[in-house]
Design a protein around this motif. Structure first.
Motif, short mmCIF file in Angstrom:
data_model
loop_
_atom_site.label_atom_id
_atom_site.label_comp_id
_atom_site.label_asym_id
_atom_site.label_seq_id
_atom_site.Cartn_x
_atom_site.Cartn_y
_atom_site.Cartn_z
N GLY A 1 39.11 48.77 37.87
CA GLY A 1 39.71 47.69 37.08
C GLY A 1 41.23 47.71 37.09
N VAL B 1 39.18 46.43 43.97
CA VAL B 1 39.96 46.37 42.73
C VAL B 1 39.72 45.02 42.11
N GLU B 2 39.16 45.00 40.92
CA GLU B 2 38.88 43.73 40.25
C GLU B 2 39.18 43.88 38.75
N PRO B 3 40.38 43.46 38.34
CA PRO B 3 40.76 43.66 36.94
C PRO B 3 39.97 42.80 35.94
N SER B 4 39.40 41.70 36.38
CA SER B 4 38.64 40.87 35.44
C SER B 4 37.23 41.46 35.27
N PRO B 5 36.88 41.91 34.06
CA PRO B 5 35.56 42.50 33.86
C PRO B 5 34.43 41.55 34.23
N ASP B 6 34.64 40.26 34.01
CA ASP B 6 33.61 39.28 34.32
C ASP B 6 33.36 39.24 35.83
N LYS B 7 34.45 39.15 36.57
CA LYS B 7 34.32 39.11 38.03
C LYS B 7 33.81 40.45 38.56
N LEU C 1 47.18 40.99 40.58
CA LEU C 1 46.22 41.88 39.93
C LEU C 1 46.65 42.17 38.49
N LYS D 1 45.94 39.29 36.29
CA LYS D 1 44.51 39.24 35.99
C LYS D 1 44.18 40.23 34.87
N LEU D 2 44.75 41.41 34.99
CA LEU D 2 44.54 42.45 33.99
C LEU D 2 45.06 41.98 32.64
N THR E 1 42.82 39.63 30.81
CA THR E 1 41.68 40.20 30.11
C THR E 1 42.03 40.52 28.66
N GLU F 1 40.00 36.01 28.35
CA GLU F 1 38.55 36.20 28.45
C GLU F 1 37.90 36.42 27.09
#
Lengths: 625, 206
Positions: free
Chosen positions: A566, A595-601, B193, B196-197, B200, B204
C-alpha cells in the motif's frame, strides 16, 4: 472527514493529544512534510565520503554519483540495505531465542523449559538428529548446535528450505539465490553495498531475494519453531482487544516489542503470589498484562493475553492514565513513548542491552536469572500503581472478542489431521483462495483502514484471510476475528467457517510467524503437487512502514507469492528496478510486487490475482471487474 | 538582469536549499561549524507542503518593486541595493509592520549575528555578497533539480514557452494525449501514488 484512525479509542486519544499538546507520530509526520524527494525515490546515497550524492529524477542535474553509480545502482543498493536491515532484525531475534533454547538445554536458564517435545523431535529429525532413546535435553543440545550452524559459514544451504516444494528449490538454484548462512547473507549484503563491489542492479536485486529468503526460511522460521518448542505451540483460543482490556482497578502492564523470551517470563512473574499480594496492599485487585505489537501477539497466540493495540496505538495507550508500566524489548518501539509517558505516571522499562531508550529505566535482562529479573520488573510496575493521577484515568471503549492461536499444526488439527478439506474447499471454490494481510501501521494512511477495508472485501468474496502482526490487531479490533464475524463472509467461506468453527480471518501470529505462512503454502503446494506460485495465494501489506516488512514481502515474492503493497517503497527513482520488481520477477521467481495505495483497488487486484491463479489451475473462475 | 525564479513542479521537497541558505547566513559559512554557533543560523527560504504532502513549494522573498515592506518600514531599516530588498538589523525595531504587509509571509524574526538578544526582521538578502563576487545564490547552487533558477526572467520564460509549443505539436503529430503541463518521469509516478494514498485519508471514507 480527515480522521487519523478508524477506531474510537485511537480517535479519542488523538483529539486529547491535540488539545493538550502531547506530541504524537501524526504531529511529527506533519512536521517532516514535505519529505525529501531524493530519499523517497531512493536516489540519495550516503554510503561513502566522496558523497553524499543524489541523482536528479528530472534528468537535467547530476545523473551519476561521484563514484559513477547510476540511478539503478543506487536504488538497488538502497533497497538491499533496507531488506538486510529487516532480515537482520528478524534473524537476530531468532538467534536470541536460539541462545535461550540452547542454554535451556544445558539447564543454564531460569524460567524456560522444553514445552513442546513433539515439535522438538520433529524439528530435530529434519536436521538429521537421532531422537530415539534420548532425553529431551540431549536432543535439544544437539539441535541447538546444529541451528547455530545455520547462522554461520559452514553450510552450503539452509536446512529448512527442504520444506518448500522441489520446483521452488530448483528456481532458487537456477537463479543462484539459495541462502547459505543466515548471517552470511546479511554480511554479504553490507559488503556488496560498499563502493566498488556490486554495481549491477539486477545482481543486487537477486541478492536482495537471497537475503530475504535467509530471513523467511532461516531466522524467522527458527524463531517461530523454537518459540513454539519453548513456550508452547499455539492452539485456538478466545481473547480480547482494544483499550478496554486495561483495567482501572488492577496494575496494568503493557508488553511491547517482539521477543517472547522476555515477555513469557513476565507472564510467569506476574503470577507470583507475593507480587499479587503487594499489588493488593497498594489497592489494586490484581495484575493485568496486555500486549502491544508482536511480543503481544506471541503472548496472545499462546496464552490468550489480550492486546491493547498495535503500532500506532503505542503512544496513545499511555494516555489511558492506567498503564503502570510499559515493558519494552526491541523493534518498532518508538523512542517517543518515553516522552508521552512523562505526561503521565507510566514507567517505561527497557530490558535488552541492544535496545536502550533515553529516559527509560533500564533493567538488563539475563536469561540465566529470567524469573528473578522478571519479578523485579513486575515489582516496579506494581509499586507504580499508587502513583496514578486520579483525574487522568480514561478508558474510552469496551473490549472486542478476538480469536487467535492458528498455528499450522492447529489448523491441521481443525481439519482433522490432513490439509485435504481445505484444499478441497479451494478446489470446489467454496474458498476462492487465501490472502495474507500482514505488516505494520503507517501514519501516512488512516490507522487500520487499509487492513480492515481489504480484509472485508476479501472475506465477502470467499477469500480466507490469514493475518499476522499489526494487521491481526487491526482486524481483531474491528470485529473480523470472532465467530460473529462469520456473517461478513461470503456464502462459501461462511459455510467452511461454520463447519470448522473458525472466524473468516485467522490469527497466525507475530511477524516472525509469517514463516508459518511459508510452511502452510508449501504444505498446500506439496499436497497438490505444484509450486507455491501456482496457488491462489496473495500477500498484502497495505500499511507497512518497517524494513522488516520489506524483507517479509520480498521473501513472499521470492517464494512465489504475489505481494501488494500500500505504501510506495523507495524504488521509484529507477524505472529499471521498478520494472524488474513489478514485472521482470515473473520470469525469474513467478511472482511480483504491486504497489496500490487505494485499499479498494488493492482488494480487487488481490481478488483478480487469486481468480487468475484459479483459472491456470483449471479451477472455477470468477470475472473481477 | 538576473533574478531567482522558482519552478514549482521541479521541487521535490529535499530542503537542501534551506540548509544551504542557513549555512550561507551563518558566521562561519561552514556547515560543520555553523550548527554549533549561537545564535544559530536559520533559513530564509521555506520548503512548504502544498495542499497535501504530495507537493512542495520553496517560498522566499520576491524582492518586489515597489516593495510593500520597504514602503511601510517606519525606521527606514528596509532598503534597496541593486534591485535587492535588504534589512539593516541595527535600525530594525521589530515592529512587525513589514511582516504584516508582506504578501508572501517570508519575513521571520530572529537574532542575527550582529544583533543578539533582540529579534529583528530577517529575510532573503538575495545572497548579495555572493552575487557581488560573481557567484550565484546559495539556494540556486544547491538545487539539483532545477526548481530554483538564477537567470534572466524573460529568457527562462521564453525557453519554457518554446518547450510548451513543441509539446503542443507533439500532441497533434502523434495523435495521443500528452500532459502538456507536466513532464512524465519517476517523480510524477511517485507523486501519483502519494496522491492516491492521501485520498484514502479523505475521499474513500464515504
Amino acid at each position: 472527514m480527515n480522521e487519523k484512525s478508524i477506531h474510537k479509542d485511537a480517535e479519542h486519544f488523538i483529539s486529547i493529544s491535540e488539545k493538550e499538546g502531547i506530541e504524537t507520530v501524526w504531529n511529527r509526520l506533519k512536521s517532516q512534510e514535505p519529505h525529501c524527494g531524493y530519499c523517497e525515490l531512493g536516489l540519495s546515497c550516503r554510503n561513502c565520503a566522496m558523497g553524499p550524492c543524489r541523482i536528479d529524477p528530472f534528468g537535467d542535474g547530476p545523473q551519476k554519483g561521484v563514484c559513477g553509480a547510476s540511478r539503478d545502482t543506487i536504488v538497488a543498493r538502497n533497497l538491499l540495505l533496507t531488506i538486510s536491515a529487516g532480515a537482520a532484525a528478524h534473524s537476530d531475534h531468532g538467534r536470541d531465542i536460539l541462545e535461550t533454547f540452547y542454554e535451556t538445554s544445558n539447564e543454564k536458564t531460569s524460567g524456560y523449559m522444553i514445552k513442546d517435545v513433539e515439535k522438538l523431535k520433529k524439528l530435530a529429525i529434519e536436521f538429521g538428529i537421532n531422537v530415539n532413546d534420548r532425553n529431551d535435553g540431549d536432543i535439544a543440545r544437539e539441535l541447538g548446535a546444529k541451528l547455530m550452524e545455520e547462522f554461520g559459514t559452514k553450510q552450503k544451504r539452509l536446512t529448512l528450505l527442504d520444506r518448500s516444494p522441489k520446483k521452488r528449490q530448483e528456481i532458487w538454484e537456477r537463479l543462484n539465490i539459495v541462502p547459505r548462512g543466515i548471517d552470511r547473507e546479511n554480511v554479504e549484503s553490507l559488503h556488496r553495498i560498499h563502493m566498488g563491489v556490486d554495481n549491477d542492479y539486477l545482481n543486487l536485486l537477486l541478492h536482495s531475494l537471497r537475503t530475504s529468503l535467509s530471513d523467511g526460511w532461516g531466522g524467522s522460521m527458527i524463531a517461530t519453531e523454537l518459540s513454539d518448542i519453548l513456550f508452547g505451540r499455539p492452539e485456538p483460543l478466545v481473547s480480547s482487544v482494544n483499550i478496554g482490556v486495561l483495567k482501572e482497578n488492577e496494575v496494568n502492564i503493557a508488553l511491547h516489542g517482539h521477543n517472547p523470551i522476555l515477555s513469557d517470563v513476565i507472564v510467569q512473574a506476574a503470577e507470583d503470589p507475593e507480587l499479587i499480594k503487594i499489588a493488593k496492599e497498594k489497592g489494586a485487585k490484581g495484575i493485568n498484562l496486555v500486549g502491544i505489537c508482536c511480543t503481544g501477539n506471541e503472548l496472545l497466540m499462546r496464552k490468550g493475553v489480550p492486546m491493547v493495540g498495535n503500532h500506532l496505538m503505542q503512544e496513545l495507550v499511555i494516555m489511558s492514565g492506567v498503564l503502570d508500566a510499559m515493558i519494552v524489548d526491541y523493534q518498532c518501539i518508538m523512542p517517543s513513548v518515553v516522552d508521552v509517558a512523562k505526561c503521565f505516571h507510566t514507567k517505561i522499562i527497557s530490558t535488552f542491552d541492544k535496545a536502550k531508550f533515553e529516559g527509560a529505566e533500564h533493567i538488563s535482562f539475563d536469561k540465566s536469572r529470567g524469573i528473578e529479573i522478571g519479578k523485579k520488573i513486575v515489582r516496579l510496575a506494581v509499586e507504580n500503581f499508587e502513583n496514578r493521577i486520579p483525574g487522568k484515568v480514561d478508558i474510552p471503549d469496551k473490549p472486542v472478542e478476538m480469536m487467535a492461536g492458528f498455528s499450522v499444526e492447529s489448523i491441521l488439527e481443525l481439519l482433522g489431521g490432513s490439509l485435504d478439506p481445505l484444499v478441497d474447499a479451494i478446489k470446489i471454490g467454496k474458498i476462492r483462495g487465501v490472502a495474507a494481510d500482514v505488516g505494520c501501521n503507517n501514519p501516512k494512511i488512516k490507522h487500520d483502514y487499509g487492513h480492515t477495508y481489504i480484509t472485508k472485501c476479501l472475506i465477502e468474496n470467499d477469500i480466507l484471510v490469514l493475518v499476522t502482526g499489526c494487521a491481526a490487531v487491526a482486524n481483531g479490533k474491528i470485529g473480523y476475528m470472532n465467530m460473529d464475524a462469520v456473517k461478513y463472509a461470503g456464502k462459501g467461506l461462511k459455510e467452511v467457517c461454520e463447519s470448522l468453527k473458525i472466524p473468516p480471518v485467522l490469527h497466525v501470529g507475530s511477524c516472525v510467524d509469517n514463516s508459518r505462512l511459508l510452511v502452510l503454502v508449501s504444505a498446500i503446494a506439496n499436497n497438490l503437487g505444484v509450486d507455491i506460485s501456482d496457488l491462489p495465494v496473495v500477500g498484502t501489506a497495505p500499511e507497512w512502514y518497517s524494513q522488516k516488512a520489506v524483507s517479509i514481502a520480498t521473501y513472499f515474492v521470492a517464494s512465489g507469492v504475489d505481494v501488494v503493497l500500500g505504501i510506495p517503497p523507495a524504488i521509484f527513482g529507477s524505472q529499471k528496478v521498478v520494472d524488474v520488481l513489478t514485472n521482470g520477477l515473473k520470469d525469474l521467481v513467478k511472482a511480483t510486487f504491486s504497489v496500490e495505495p487505494s485499499p479498494d483497488k488493492a482488494a480487487r487486484l488481490i481478488q483478480k490475482k487469486i481468480e487468475d491463479k484459479r483459472m491456470l489451475l483449471g479451477l472455477s473462475y470468477r470475472e473481477i471487474g | 538582469m538576473k533574478s531567482v525564479i522558482i519552478i514549482p513542479d521541479r521541487c521535490i521537497g529535499c530542503k537542501q536549499c534551506e540548509i544551504a541558505c542557513s549555512v550561507e547566513h551563518s558566521k562561519s559559512k561552514n556547515i560543520y561549524s555553523s550548527v554549533f554557533e549561537t545564535p544559530k543560523s536559520a533559513p530564509r527560504i521555506f520548503v512548504l507542503p502544498g495542499d497535501h504532502s504530495c507537493f512542495s513549494f520553496p517560498n522566499k522573498c520576491r524582492h518586489c518593486d515597489p516593495a510593500p515592506c520597504l514602503m511601510i518600514c517606519p525606521t527606514g531599516a528596509i532598503y534597496k541595493d541593486s534591485s535587492i530588498i535588504l534589512v539593516d538589523p541595527t535600525r530594525c525595531i521589530g515592529c512587525r509592520m513589514c511582516a504584516m504587509v508582506c504578501p508572501f509571509y517570508v519575513i521571520r524574526y530572529r537574532e542575527s549575528p550582529d544583533i543578539v538578544e533582540r529579534y529583528v526582521a530577517t529575510k532573503c538578502d538575495g545572497c548579495i555578497d555572493r552575487i557581488k563576487k560573481g557567484n550565484i545564490p546559495a539556494c540556486v547552487e544547491t538545487c539539483k533539480t532545477g526548481a530554483i533558477l538564477f537567470d534572466d526572467l524573460n529568457k527562462i520564460l521564453k525557453e519554457k514557452g518554446l518547450n510548451f509549443a513543441k509539446k503542443v505539436f507533439l500532441v497533434q503529430k502523434e495523435g495521443k494525449k500528452i500532459d502538456v503541463l507536466q513532464e512524465k518521469n519517476c517523480y510524477n509516478m511517485l507523486q501519483e501514488l502519494k496522491e492516491k494514498l492521501y485520498r484514502t485519508m479523505v475521499v474513500e471514507d464515504e
